[in-house]
Design an enzyme around this catalytic site. Structure first.
Site, PDB file in Angstrom:
ATOM      1  N   SER A   1       0.794  -1.231   0.000  1.00  0.00           N
ATOM      2  CA  SER A   1       0.000   0.000   0.000  1.00  0.00           C
ATOM      3  C   SER A   1       0.821   1.273   0.000  1.00  0.00           C
ATOM      4  O   SER A   1       0.312   2.320  -0.382  1.00  0.00           O
ATOM      5  CB  SER A   1      -0.983  -0.008   1.166  1.00  0.00           C
ATOM      6  OG  SER A   1      -0.370  -0.433   2.348  1.00  0.00           O
TER       7      SER A   1
ATOM      8  N   HIS B   1      -5.758  -4.040  -1.960  1.00  0.00           N
ATOM      9  CA  HIS B   1      -5.518  -2.992  -2.961  1.00  0.00           C
ATOM     10  C   HIS B   1      -5.479  -3.560  -4.382  1.00  0.00           C
ATOM     11  O   HIS B   1      -5.116  -2.851  -5.316  1.00  0.00           O
ATOM     12  CB  HIS B   1      -4.177  -2.286  -2.696  1.00  0.00           C
ATOM     13  CG  HIS B   1      -4.256  -1.182  -1.688  1.00  0.00           C
ATOM     14  ND1 HIS B   1      -4.944  -0.013  -1.906  1.00  0.00           N
ATOM     15  CD2 HIS B   1      -3.742  -1.081  -0.442  1.00  0.00           C
ATOM     16  CE1 HIS B   1      -4.842   0.772  -0.857  1.00  0.00           C
ATOM     17  NE2 HIS B   1      -4.119   0.142   0.053  1.00  0.00           N
TER      18      HIS B   1
ATOM     19  N   LYS C   1     -12.430  -0.806  -0.518  1.00  0.00           N
ATOM     20  CA  LYS C   1     -11.670  -0.153  -1.593  1.00  0.00           C
ATOM     21  C   LYS C   1     -12.436  -0.289  -2.917  1.00  0.00           C
ATOM     22  O   LYS C   1     -13.435   0.398  -3.087  1.00  0.00           O
ATOM     23  CB  LYS C   1     -10.249  -0.696  -1.608  1.00  0.00           C
ATOM     24  CG  LYS C   1      -9.511  -0.157  -0.363  1.00  0.00           C
ATOM     25  CD  LYS C   1      -8.194  -0.763  -0.037  1.00  0.00           C
ATOM     26  CE  LYS C   1      -7.678  -0.099   1.245  1.00  0.00           C
ATOM     27  NZ  LYS C   1      -6.815  -0.951   2.042  1.00  0.00           N
TER      28      LYS C   1
END
Ligand code: PLP
Length: 380
Positions: free
Chosen positions: A168, A196, A227
């Protein structure tokens, strides 16, 4: 209903006045949001919102029962969709990926076992390793010789290697093909945190395993709903049915904490379905990432990453990074600064994250602001 525009904690934190999209109202002004986790632009998608609302009306705020005691057809359908998305047998929901990571580290290994964790793994994996009764070892980032030396040490009954799919703060993707080989050689299970990456990178946005050409070969996947999948609070583990059952029946951070709300489950399910049926969002995101990276590099900013939309803009000095972030916001572009203790001292950076919600014009407008502000502050 009117709410007072004040904030607790960090005083410079912007106050949102509406949903996150290509732009958002921050501190009363519309700005281009180039630093959110809303990768596919689904946080304010009409279908996602409609399905979440419908579930809120049908089930109320939540069942007021812990997850082992009751479920809804929406939660079950979301688990099935996530299992399908990751090409695994089964999946289980947690109230965050943080809970999912801690549950995996504390439930699937224990005393006499060993966990091997990449140094740059997400904080929740580090916490899971700390809370686990298994011994933990930290290997240098993407240093597989270091990992193999640790795996070869005698004395562990079960071995579990855990890595972020996309890191990240650096934006690079793990070399899963190599990790799979190494784990096979040493009889270790491999867990990949796709927070992610799921919906974001690889063919069809199917994640790091898809990017590296090894789908279906990872033992367990953890991920978040916060996300790409609509930005709801929630997380999950996907993998073989027996492992998932073990987490369901014995997993702390599953059994004793609240479930994903029905409205969040319904909205996230809509988001997963959209991501699976329409790969144009993932392609749009990749195009926007390419355009942003090329533009920033041309302006003379120093970038890390390259495998994912996470585009770290390296500044170094903590105050300079904060000043750049502030100046960008004043000129209409939100990109958060990441400083010590999140990254080592002297490695402060801005973390740009484009979204599929952005148009080409949005990216170009943001680049023009970067050019001005970067020159004014003497960074480029
Ligand atoms: C964001 C993130 C998490 C945390 O997810 P939550 O659902 O917000 O707890 C965990 N792991 C990684 C790699 C992340 O990027």
């Amino acid at each position: 209903m009117d709410y007072a525009p004040t904030s607790t904690g960090r005083s410079q934190k912007p106050i949102l006045g509406g949903p996150i999209g290509a732009r958002a109202i921050m501190d009363g002004r519309a700005v281009i949001v180039l630093g959110s986790n809303n990768y596919l632009g689904l946080a304010n998608h009409p279908e996602v919102i409609a399905r979440a609302k419908e579930a809120l009306e049908r089930y109320g705020a939540g069942p007021a029962l812990n997850p082992p005691l009751a479920t809804t057809p929406i939660h079950e359908a979301l688990c099935a969709a996530l299992a399908r998305f990751h090409r695994t047998e089964s999946a289980l929901l947690f109230n965050s990926c943080t809970s999912a990571n801690v549950a995996v580290a504390c439930t699937l290994v224990g005393a006499g076992d060993r966990i091997f964790s990449d140094r740059l793994n997400h904080a929740s994996i580090i916490d899971g390793c700390r809370l686990s009764a298994a011994e933990s070892r930290v290997f240098n980032h993407a240093d597989f010789a270091h990992l193999e030396a640790q795996l070869a040490e005698p004395g562990a009954s079960r071995k579990l290697v855990i890595t972020d799919g996309v890191f990240s703060m650096e934006g690079d993707a793990a070399d899963l093909a190599s990790l799979i080989q190494i784990c096979r050689r040493h009889g270790a299970a491999l867990v990949v945190d796709e927070s992610h990456a799921a919906g974001v990178i690889g063919p069809g946005g199917r994640g790091t395993a898809a990017l590296r050409g090894c789908e279906g070969q990872v033992d367990l996947v953890t991920g978040t709903l916060s996300k790409a999948f609509g930005a709801f609070a929630g997380g999950y583990v996907a993998g073989p049915a027996a492992r998932i059952r073990e987490l369901h029946d014995r997993g702390r951070f599953f059994m004793f904490t609240t479930a994903v709300s029905p409205s969040a489950a319904a909205g996230a399910l809509a988001a997963v379905e959209i991501a699976m049926r329409d790969d144009s969002l993932a392609r749009r995101l990749a195009e926007n990432t390419q355009r942003l990276r090329a533009g920033l590099a041309k302006l003379g900013f120093r970038l890390l990453g390259g495998d994912s939309p996470i585009t770290p803009i390296m500044i170094g000095n903590e105050e300079k990074a904060a000043a750049l972030s502030r100046a960008l916001l004043e000129d209409g572009v939100y990109v958060g600064a990441v400083r010590f203790p999140v990254v080592p001292r002297g490695e402060a950076r801005l973390r740009a994250q484009p979204s599929a919600a952005h148009s080409t014009a949005d990216i170009d407008e943001a680049l023009a602001v970067f050019a001005n502000v970067g020159r004014n502050l003497g960074i480029i």
